[in-house]
Design an enzyme around this catalytic site. Structure first.
Site, PDB file in Angstrom:
ATOM      1  N   SER A   1       0.838  -1.204   0.000  1.00  0.00           N
ATOM      2  CA  SER A   1       0.000   0.000   0.000  1.00  0.00           C
ATOM      3  C   SER A   1       0.873   1.254   0.000  1.00  0.00           C
ATOM      4  CB  SER A   1      -0.900  -0.006   1.240  1.00  0.00           C
ATOM      5  OG  SER A   1      -0.088  -0.127   2.391  1.00  0.00           O
ATOM      6  N   GLY A   2       2.001   1.165  -0.713  1.00  0.00           N
ATOM      7  CA  GLY A   2       2.858   2.332  -0.868  1.00  0.00           C
ATOM      8  C   GLY A   2       2.318   3.223  -1.979  1.00  0.00           C
TER       9      GLY A   2
ATOM     10  N   TRP B   1       2.822   3.121  -5.293  1.00  0.00           N
ATOM     11  CA  TRP B   1       2.294   2.385  -6.451  1.00  0.00           C
ATOM     12  C   TRP B   1       1.143   1.472  -6.029  1.00  0.00           C
ATOM     13  CZ3 TRP B   1       0.934   2.693 -11.002  1.00  0.00           C
ATOM     14  CH2 TRP B   1       1.012   1.705 -11.974  1.00  0.00           C
ATOM     15  N   GLY B   2       1.284   0.847  -4.875  1.00  0.00           N
ATOM     16  CA  GLY B   2       0.211  -0.023  -4.392  1.00  0.00           C
ATOM     17  C   GLY B   2      -1.095   0.749  -4.283  1.00  0.00           C
TER      18      GLY B   2
ATOM     19  N   PHE C   1      11.274  -6.510   0.809  1.00  0.00           N
ATOM     20  CA  PHE C   1      10.320  -7.059   1.784  1.00  0.00           C
ATOM     21  C   PHE C   1       9.602  -8.320   1.278  1.00  0.00           C
ATOM     22  CE2 PHE C   1      10.061  -2.307   2.616  1.00  0.00           C
ATOM     23  CZ  PHE C   1      10.981  -2.344   3.658  1.00  0.00           C
TER      24      PHE C   1
ATOM     25  N   LYS D   1      15.812  -0.742 -15.232  1.00  0.00           N
ATOM     26  CA  LYS D   1      15.643   0.691 -15.542  1.00  0.00           C
ATOM     27  C   LYS D   1      15.878   1.542 -14.296  1.00  0.00           C
ATOM     28  CE  LYS D   1      11.651   1.491 -13.458  1.00  0.00           C
ATOM     29  NZ  LYS D   1      11.334   2.602 -12.551  1.00  0.00           N
TER      30      LYS D   1
ATOM     31  N   ARG E   1      11.788   8.679  -8.891  1.00  0.00           N
ATOM     32  CA  ARG E   1      12.386   8.918  -7.572  1.00  0.00           C
ATOM     33  C   ARG E   1      13.870   8.571  -7.566  1.00  0.00           C
ATOM     34  NH1 ARG E   1       8.098   5.113  -4.639  1.00  0.00           N
ATOM     35  NH2 ARG E   1       8.911   3.832  -6.338  1.00  0.00           N
ATOM     36  N   ASN E   2      14.242   7.520  -8.302  1.00  0.00           N
ATOM     37  CA  ASN E   2      15.658   7.130  -8.332  1.00  0.00           C
ATOM     38  C   ASN E   2      16.506   8.250  -8.921  1.00  0.00           C
ATOM     39  OD1 ASN E   2      15.956   4.171  -7.470  1.00  0.00           O
ATOM     40  ND2 ASN E   2      14.150   4.158  -8.785  1.00  0.00           N
TER      41      ASN E   2
ATOM     42  N   GLN F   1      14.519   2.110  -5.405  1.00  0.00           N
ATOM     43  CA  GLN F   1      15.025   0.733  -5.486  1.00  0.00           C
ATOM     44  C   GLN F   1      16.329   0.614  -6.274  1.00  0.00           C
ATOM     45  OE1 GLN F   1      12.562   0.063  -3.159  1.00  0.00           O
ATOM     46  NE2 GLN F   1      12.737  -1.979  -3.996  1.00  0.00           N
TER      47      GLN F   1
END
Ligand SMILES: NC(=O)c1ccc[n+]([C@@H]2O[C@H](COP(=O)([O-])OP(=O)(O)OC[C@H]3O[C@@H](n4cnc5c(N)ncnc54)[C@H](O)[C@@H]3O)[C@@H](O)[C@H]2O)c1
Ligand SMILES: O=P(O)(O)OC[C@H](O)CO
Length: 353
Positions: A11-12, A14-15, A98, A209, A273-274, A302
């Site tokens: 539920s971040g 993207w979730g 996770f 990517k 974000r990266n 990530q």
């Protein structure tokens, strides 16, 4: 056939954005899907309130997707096992570090005919020791003994949550059998799905990517312009195709032209974000952990972790020298190379020899 129950594990940012889509598609096709979608929430306290309770009362993920209302049929559940009880389709969408721990909690609780689809961009650490590659989908499949498809694409979550038009790619090994239902679950007027069989390529494009985006962030931080970034994208794409071909010979070149391929590289290297975190890393001289904390409010970039995992597995078999851009990203993140040296790496890239 009774309607399929769907659980979103995660539920971040993207979730939560995907919950808006899946909440609506499940309501639109009551013959195929049970309209109640459970969403596993890793509980935390936000402004003195339990995040799960805020989601279930105000229908907003105030931490990870503030300002966007989730459909009321999306129900937050904080017990992972309960969130999956009786579900036929599991959507995995958590930061990749996770996944293993979550899957291990589900062992023995998931019937063999459950389908999973992973929206996770990353690789498993499970292959590193033997110098091999293990995909996140393979990790889920190995632990839970269920079939796992993937969905990747040029999909910055805030833009998807804004209902801006975009595309995504589902990689499904049993395309004829599973593809149509999975497409139905995600395909909307503004989120257009193509299904392909070459699931390995789809997933690796999504994972790698994020590494290329770090290089784009470094060159942005160094003050280079769009031409340099285009070179990073091109060389990153060349390394990605070579990497896929090394681990999965005979992959389909056309898959790189799907949303999961070139399109995701472009969007991530400009708007992700990266990129943002790596630009700030160069400009501020702070650590990656510090800039991630300052800029992302609990969200996760990530790329640096994936760069390390990919580097460690390549190093085992001496492959690292053949992938200088991926290798440089890891070394810069690890403080073993100065960001400014990235341009030398691009200049001397084997693609120019
Ligand atoms: N955000 C995007 O734009 C986007 C788009 C496409 C794909 N993805 C991919 O989707 C995956 C999930 O990304 P996201 O943006 O939803 O997550 P995120 O970056 O928002 O990460 C935060 C999430 O991690 C959870 N979390 C923190 N600690 C945890 C723990 N110990 N156990 C379990 N969960 C924990 C938090 O509760 C929160 O839900 C990643 O692989 C990412 O690359 C993200
Ligand atoms: O914000 P990033 O860099 O994690 O990228 C998000 C998505 O993967 C873009 O498709």
């Amino acid at each position: 056939m009774s309607p399929k129950k769907v659980t979103i594990i995660g539920s971040g940012n993207w979730g939560s954005a995907i919950a808006r889509i899946v909440g609506n598609t499940t309501k639109s096709f009551p013959d195929q899907f049970d309209p109640q979608v459970r969403m596993y929430v890793y509980e935390e306290i936000v402004n003195g309130e339990k995040l799960s309770e805020v989601i279930n009362t105000r229908h907003e993920n105030i931490k990870y997707l503030p300002g966007k209302i989730l459909p009321e049929n999306v129900v937050a559940v904080t017990d992972l096992v309960k969130s999956c009880e009786g579900s036929n389709i599991l959507i995995f969408v958590v930061p990749h570090q996770f996944v293993k721990g979550l899957c291990e909690k589900l062992v023995g609780k998931i019937p063999a005919d459950t389908q999973a689809i992973s929206l996770i961009k990353g690789v498993s650490t499970g292959g590193i020791e033997r110098g091999g590659l293990k995909l996140i989908s393979e990790e889920i499949k190995e632990i839970l003994k269920i079939e796992v498809s993937v969905l990747m694409g040029a999909n910055l979550a805030p833009e998807v949550a804004n209902d801006n038009f975009c595309e995504a790619t589902i990689g499904c090994k049993r395309k004829a059998e599973d593809g149509p239902l999975l497409k139905k679950l995600f395909h909307t007027d503004n989120f257009r799905i193509n299904v392909v069989e070459d699931a390995h390529t789809v997933e690796l494009c999504g994972a790698l990517k994020n590494v290329v985006a770090c290089a784009a962030g470094f060159t942005d931080g160094l003050g280079y312009g769009d031409n340099t970034k285009a070179a990073v994208i091109r060389l990153g794409l060349m390394e990605t195709t070579k990497f896929v071909e090394h681990y999965y010979p005979g992959s389909n070149l056309e898959t790189f032209f799907e949303s999961c391929g070139i399109a995701d590289l472009i969007t991530t290297c400009y708007g992700g974000r990266n990129r943002k975190v790596c630009e700030a890393f160069v400009k501020t001289g702070k650590t990656l952990a510090e800039v991630e904390k300052e800029l992302l409010n609990g969200q996760s970039a990530q790329g640096p972790l994936t760069a390390e995992e990919v580097y460690l597995m390549m190093k085992k078999t001496g492959l690292d020298a053949k992938f200088p851009l991926f290798t440089a990203v890891h070394k810069i993140c690890a403080g073993e190379m100065k960001p400014a040296e990235l341009v030398d790496c691009l200049r001397n890239h084997p693609e120019h020899m």
